[in-house]
Design a protein around this motif. Structure first.
Motif, PDB file in Angstrom:
ATOM      1  N   LYS A   1       0.830  -1.217   0.000  1.00 13.21           N
ATOM      2  CA  LYS A   1       0.000   0.000   0.000  1.00 13.21           C
ATOM      3  C   LYS A   1       0.864   1.266   0.000  1.00 13.21           C
ATOM      4  CE  LYS A   1      -3.444   2.496   2.735  1.00 13.21           C
ATOM      5  NZ  LYS A   1      -4.140   2.544   4.014  1.00 13.21           N
TER       6      LYS A   1
ATOM      7  N   HIS B   1       3.049   2.021  -3.583  1.00  8.32           N
ATOM      8  CA  HIS B   1       2.241   1.765  -4.770  1.00  8.32           C
ATOM      9  C   HIS B   1       3.006   2.025  -6.061  1.00  8.32           C
ATOM     10  CE1 HIS B   1       1.832   6.114  -5.249  1.00  8.32           C
ATOM     11  NE2 HIS B   1       1.750   6.131  -3.927  1.00  8.32           N
TER      12      HIS B   1
ATOM     13  N   LYS C   1       3.987  -4.683  -7.204  1.00 13.84           N
ATOM     14  CA  LYS C   1       3.621  -5.558  -6.079  1.00 13.84           C
ATOM     15  C   LYS C   1       4.473  -6.830  -6.036  1.00 13.84           C
ATOM     16  CE  LYS C   1      -0.286  -8.287  -5.897  1.00 13.84           C
ATOM     17  NZ  LYS C   1      -1.703  -8.605  -5.780  1.00 13.84           N
TER      18      LYS C   1
ATOM     19  N   ASN D   1       7.559   7.972  -1.227  1.00 13.84           N
ATOM     20  CA  ASN D   1       6.665   7.664  -0.100  1.00 13.84           C
ATOM     21  C   ASN D   1       6.565   8.931   0.757  1.00 13.84           C
ATOM     22  OD1 ASN D   1       5.193   6.587   1.992  1.00 13.84           O
ATOM     23  ND2 ASN D   1       6.573   4.861   2.359  1.00 13.84           N
TER      24      ASN D   1
END
Length: 140
Positions: free
Chosen positions: A23, A26, A30, A108
């Protein structure tokens, strides 16, 4: 309550790690995180001092310190973010360790702002060798 990690906590904190890292990052595929799951569990966790935030037997977050000076992980269950758990974990290790350093992805932004609010300063920008994304080295 914040306490040391027990062996039986590993599956729960790895669930937290996987869900919250995907999460928060992103901007990274993944599969990158899924491919690193075993490395985190089998290499990084055993070499770290890890503390969990445990509320009545329910682990809601954790922080791992490598070599008594590097924050290798700080993750909070996605359903519990914004409740001050990350701050409590950071405050706990700041009291315990004299100098702390960490690496955080530049993209981030939420995490960068969080660490700055806790007193960390950016001392370097570099490319993460594994992912190829830019990261900040921060210290307090």
């Amino acid at each position: 309550m914040i306490r040391k990690l027990k062996n039986e906590d590993t599956d729960k904190i790895m669930d937290i790690w996987k869900e919250s890292t995907i999460k928060a990052h992103h901007f990274i595929n993944k599969e990158y995180w899924e491919n690193n799951y075993d490395t985190v569990r089998d290499i990084y966790l055993p070499q770290s001092d890890t503390f969990v935030y445990d509320e009545e037997g329910n682990i809601k977050g954790f922080i791992s310190i490598i070599n008594s000076d590097f924050i290798g992980a700080l993750f909070v269950d996605c359903d519990c973010q914004g409740l001050g758990i990350g701050s409590k974990l950071i405050d706990c290790v700041i009291k315990k360790y004299k100098k702390l350093t960490l690496a955080v992805y530049k993209d981030n932004e939420k995490a960068v702002k969080f660490y700055e609010s806790k007193g960390f300063k950016i001392v370097k920008e570099q490319e993460n060798q594994d992912s190829g994304f830019q990261e900040y080295i921060m210290e307090i």
